[in-house]
Design an enzyme around this catalytic site. Structure first.
Site, PDB file in Angstrom:
ATOM      1  N   LYS A 130       0.815  -1.221   0.000  1.00  5.87           N
ATOM      2  CA  LYS A 130       0.000   0.000   0.000  1.00  5.87           C
ATOM      3  C   LYS A 130       0.848   1.270   0.000  1.00  5.87           C
ATOM      4  O   LYS A 130       2.038   1.243   0.297  1.00  5.87           O
ATOM      5  CB  LYS A 130      -0.987  -0.021   1.179  1.00  5.87           C
ATOM      6  CG  LYS A 130      -2.166  -0.968   0.902  1.00  5.87           C
ATOM      7  CD  LYS A 130      -3.255  -0.904   1.947  1.00  5.87           C
ATOM      8  CE  LYS A 130      -4.380  -1.887   1.558  1.00  5.87           C
ATOM      9  NZ  LYS A 130      -5.385  -2.018   2.621  1.00  5.87           N
ATOM     10  N   ARG A 149      -3.154  -9.900   5.673  1.00  8.95           N
ATOM     11  CA  ARG A 149      -3.619 -10.007   4.291  1.00  8.95           C
ATOM     12  C   ARG A 149      -2.526  -9.468   3.370  1.00  8.95           C
ATOM     13  O   ARG A 149      -2.248  -8.270   3.390  1.00  8.95           O
ATOM     14  CB  ARG A 149      -4.922  -9.211   4.144  1.00  8.95           C
ATOM     15  CG  ARG A 149      -5.540  -9.260   2.750  1.00  8.95           C
ATOM     16  CD  ARG A 149      -6.800  -8.394   2.712  1.00  8.95           C
ATOM     17  NE  ARG A 149      -7.400  -8.371   1.390  1.00  8.95           N
ATOM     18  CZ  ARG A 149      -6.994  -7.579   0.405  1.00  8.95           C
ATOM     19  NH1 ARG A 149      -5.995  -6.733   0.590  1.00  8.95           N
ATOM     20  NH2 ARG A 149      -7.584  -7.624  -0.766  1.00  8.95           N
TER      21      ARG A 149
HETATM   22  C1  YH5 Z   1      -7.718  -4.394   3.858  1.00  8.86           C
HETATM   23  O1  YH5 Z   1      -6.832  -3.623   4.244  1.00  8.86           O
HETATM   24  N1  YH5 Z   1      -7.647  -3.904   1.356  1.00  8.86           N
HETATM   25  S1  YH5 Z   1      -8.295  -3.953  -1.293  1.00  8.86           S
HETATM   26  C2  YH5 Z   1      -3.869  -0.293  -2.831  1.00  8.86           C
HETATM   27  C3  YH5 Z   1      -2.570  -0.775  -3.003  1.00  8.86           C
HETATM   28  C4  YH5 Z   1      -2.264  -2.065  -2.653  1.00  8.86           C
HETATM   29  C5  YH5 Z   1      -3.258  -2.905  -2.151  1.00  8.86           C
HETATM   30  C6  YH5 Z   1      -0.795  -0.319  -4.477  1.00  8.86           C
HETATM   31  N2  YH5 Z   1      -9.294  -5.286   0.825  1.00  8.86           N
HETATM   32  C7  YH5 Z   1      -8.086  -4.504   2.489  1.00  8.86           C
HETATM   33  O2  YH5 Z   1      -5.354  -4.444  -1.107  1.00  8.86           O
HETATM   34  N3  YH5 Z   1      -9.762  -6.144   3.052  1.00  8.86           N
HETATM   35  C8  YH5 Z   1      -8.403  -4.387   0.376  1.00  8.86           C
HETATM   36  O3  YH5 Z   1      -1.642   0.099  -3.461  1.00  8.86           O
HETATM   37  C9  YH5 Z   1      -9.108  -5.378   2.144  1.00  8.86           C
HETATM   38  N4  YH5 Z   1      -8.407  -5.182   4.737  1.00  8.86           N
HETATM   39  C10 YH5 Z   1      -9.402  -6.027   4.345  1.00  8.86           C
HETATM   40  N5  YH5 Z   1     -10.031  -6.765   5.278  1.00  8.86           N
HETATM   41  C11 YH5 Z   1      -6.984  -2.752  -1.373  1.00  8.86           C
HETATM   42  C12 YH5 Z   1      -5.619  -3.315  -1.463  1.00  8.86           C
HETATM   43  C13 YH5 Z   1      -4.560  -2.420  -2.011  1.00  8.86           C
HETATM   44  C14 YH5 Z   1      -4.847  -1.124  -2.359  1.00  8.86           C
END
Ligand code: YH5
Length: 278
Positions: free
Chosen positions: A222, A256
């Protein structure tokens, strides 16, 4: 300390890793709009071999600025993958969705957990989740994906706002008949939060442990890592591993992540040290 997830039991007496499986068209596609369940299956198989306890399947992009997806489209993306993971791999599948139709269908296809970034606030989601019989992760967020990163602000300490919100959602769920034994909570890193908010929230995560529910966290790749270290998305793993270790120390029970193998090592190494204090 054990969650009943459909036909699976998940031992949470130690921290576990949840592998992310995106099934949005930009992740698994043949170049057109056809999802390729075979690629998804192979990716999941690898994550399980690397030590993932759960595979989190998501068909809605909740990245900042992403377009909304219709329930039918989300279902068309997610259902074949859930079905294949259950049938071919007997995997413990979690479904990242806010949509009641997707929750119901996922449960009937053999999913073992629901993961809702909107904490069952959508109309019909609470009763769909109750009817599924599955555990549910309730996540905090401020705003909606299209606008949540515009100017996030909190009156007072963010960990208090997040803890109060999650406690309120837990109370609402329990009052509606969703048993506490089926709930997990998540501070929602990156969902309506500045870098400073995210860093403080992790630093103060012990406040959320006071809810006495299993804590799930998602920080993998993130932008909080990108901004602190000035790294593009493909260079965020070392920073992410540092966050994983800190989250485990502060009580996280499910991590996660995208990169399962390295995170399993980080979790197990951190846990080996923490166990000495038991
Ligand atoms: C979460 O924190 N996050 S979707 C932006 C990024 C990288 C990854 C490059 N679903 C979560 O994973 N479910 C998502 O920048 C989730 N907790 C739970 N429970 C977003 C994601 C992401 C977004």
């Amino acid at each position: 300390m054990t969650l009943t997830c459909g036909r699976h039991r998940l031992d949470l007496s130690y921290p576990r890793v949840m592998g992310i499986l995106n099934v949005t068209p930009d992740s698994f596609s043949d170049g057109g709009h056809h999802l390729v369940p075979d690629d998804a299956l192979r990716h999941a198989e690898r994550m399980l071999a690397e030590g993932a306890a759960i595979i989190d399947v998501g068909g809605e992009s909740t990245r900042p600025g992403a377009d909304p997806v219709s329930p039918q489209e989300e279902l068309d993306r997610v259902a074949p993958v859930v079905e294949a993971l259950v049938r071919e791999l007997d995997a413990l599948v979690s479904v990242d969705t806010s949509c009641p139709e997707v929750m119901r269908e996922a449960a009937s296809l053999g999913a073992g957990m629901l993961n809702d970034v909107r904490a069952l606030e959508r109309e019909g989601a609470l009763s769909a989740a109750i009817g599924s019989g599955l555990p549910v992760c309730l996540m905090h967020r401020q705003g909606e994906p299209h606008d949540m990163q515009q100017a996030p602000r909190y009156d007072g300490p963010i960990e208090e706002a997040v803890a109060d919100y999650l406690a309120g959602r837990v109370a609402t769920c329990e009052a509606a008949g969703l048993r506490r034994e089926r709930l997990l909570v998540d501070p929602g890193f990156g969902f309506g939060k500045t870098v400073e908010h995210n860093l403080r929230l992790l630093h103060r995560m012990e406040r959320l442990a006071e809810l006495e529910l299993p804590l799930l966290v998602g920080m993998s790749r993130k932008s909080m890592i990108g901004k602190v270290l000035a790294r593009p998305v493909e260079e965020r793993l070392p920073g992410g591993l540092a966050l994983t270790a800190l989250a485990v120390e502060r009580g996280a029970r499910i991590l996660r992540v995208h990169d399962v193998g390295p995170n399993v090592d980080a979790v197990n190494m951190t846990w080996a040290v923490l166990k000495e204090g038991c």
